[in-house]
Design an enzyme around this catalytic site. Structure first.
Site, PDB file in Angstrom:
ATOM      1  N   HIS A 174       3.747 -70.464   4.001  1.00  0.00           N
ATOM      2  CA  HIS A 174       4.481 -69.544   4.877  1.00  0.00           C
ATOM      3  C   HIS A 174       5.597 -68.816   4.119  1.00  0.00           C
ATOM      4  CE1 HIS A 174       2.693 -71.889   8.177  1.00  0.00           C
ATOM      5  NE2 HIS A 174       3.198 -72.986   7.635  1.00  0.00           N
TER       6      HIS A 174
HETATM    7  C1  BDR Z   1       8.052 -72.640   8.862  1.00  0.00           C
HETATM    8  O1  BDR Z   1       8.585 -73.891   9.307  1.00  0.00           O
HETATM    9  C2  BDR Z   1       8.860 -74.734   8.210  1.00  0.00           C
HETATM   10  O2  BDR Z   1       8.241 -75.963   8.379  1.00  0.00           O
HETATM   11  C3  BDR Z   1       8.383 -74.023   6.974  1.00  0.00           C
HETATM   12  O3  BDR Z   1       9.291 -74.221   5.907  1.00  0.00           O
HETATM   13  C4  BDR Z   1       8.301 -72.573   7.373  1.00  0.00           C
HETATM   14  O4  BDR Z   1       9.514 -71.902   7.127  1.00  0.00           O
HETATM   15  C5  BDR Z   1       6.588 -72.529   9.262  1.00  0.00           C
HETATM   16  O5  BDR Z   1       6.431 -72.644  10.643  1.00  0.00           O
END
Ligand code: BDR
Ligand code: CA
Length: 317
Positions: free
Chosen positions: A248
């Protein structure tokens, strides 16, 4: 080479607001290693782990990659209007699977993250780009405290939100939006241009077998550490969703280096604050039914292969 040519290769100065977190950690590595980016500072929020852990993880990552000169400012220890809900993908420390990261020799700046953002913006002659890869606690608080400085932010590239797919929570929410929806609303309403890098695209940059084979070929200490992070990070994704780890935050960071990795669409987006099961859900008025001006560019498609090529090259070179 003309002056124009020189200017065109000037690295883009950015601030990174994050909550490491394995995928935040990889975004940090990319920001430091890319010649296209000048990382002016890192501000840290709670999110994937408690604030003292996300700060410690940030300092240790920077120490490991030789970026001790990058200032780090600790920020919000909880969301603006709710108790802290921790992320689940990264284990108790927020960065499990990396016991060999060195202890940090550097410490945090002697000011809160929002004051550090204000100081940095004041020092810039041009509006600054911000990449945010965690809950928006710090940026929400910044908007409230320093409205006179908003024009000095060129844009915010934010990893968060989701429109079309059900996410890891039963409600259609994404963690960064769910963790601090009030902060998200404040940022969305601030007038600062936003690029929303939501699960709609980030769930398409998955580390599966072919990607693992490429990471395994990167025969450096950094390559091996990133591989270990990925192996831990994949566990929750594999167990709960049956897919490899989704990168992500690295995708959000990559868009500073190469915005052509995604296709975007302008829309007015908002966030639900009151639904019993849907608070934190992001909504997009794609057909402009409410007549509101777009407040974001929403990422809709991504070229995953080119993203991974960029990531491999940054780890290798
Ligand atoms: C987001 O939530 C966190 O767990 C990750 O770092 C990312 O920023 C994804 O949903
Ligand atoms: Ca994050």
């Amino acid at each position: 080479m003309t002056t124009t040519d020189l200017n065109s290769i000037r690295p883009t100065p950015i601030l990174l607001d994050c909550d490491p977190g394995h995928d935040d950690a990889i975004a940090l590595v990319m920001a430091h290693r890319s010649k296209a980016i000048d990382l002016l500072g890192v501000t840290v929020t709670c999110g994937n782990a408690e604030p003292e852990k996300t700060v410690s993880n940030t300092l240790r990552i920077l120490e490991f990659i030789g970026a001790q000169d990058v200032p780090v400012a600790a920020g919000c220890v909880r969301p603006l209007a709710r108790p802290l809900v921790l992320g689940t993908a990264d284990g108790p420390s927020g960065l499990e699977g990396s016991p060999y990261l060195p202890q940090a020799t550097k410490t945090v700046e002697p000011m809160h993250a929002v004051d550090f953002i204000a100081k940095t913006l004041r020092e810039q002659t041009e509006p600054l780009r911000i990449v945010a890869t965690g809950p928006l606690c710090n940026l929400g608080l910044f908007v409230l405290k320093y409205p006179e400085l908003l024009s000095k932010i060129k844009d915010i590239t934010w990893m968060g939100g989701v429109f079309w797919r059900k996410s890891e929570y039963i409600t259609p929410t994404e963690f960064n939006a769910f963790c601090d929806p009030e902060a998200l609303k404040i940022v969305l309403d601030s007038g600062v241009p936003i690029t929303m890098v939501g699960l709609d695209v980030t769930m398409k940059v998955l580390v599966e077998e072919p990607q693992y084979r490429e990471f395994e070929k990167i025969d450096t200490e950094l390559g091996r550490v990133v591989l270990d992070w990925l192996k831990f990070y994949e566990k929750l994704h594999r167990n709960s969703m049956g897919v490899g780890g989704a990168l992500h935050d690295p995708l959000a960071l990559a868009l500073i280096i190469d915005p052509t990795l995604v296709k975007t669409r302008p829309a007015h987006i908002g966030v639900d604050l009151t639904g019993t099961y849907t608070f934190g859900a992001t909504v997009a008025d794609y057909w402009n039914e409410r007549g509101l001006p777009p407040n974001a560019q929403v990422c809709e498609e991504v070229d995953s292969d080119r993203f991974f090529d960029l990531l491999y090259s940054l780890l290798r070179d």
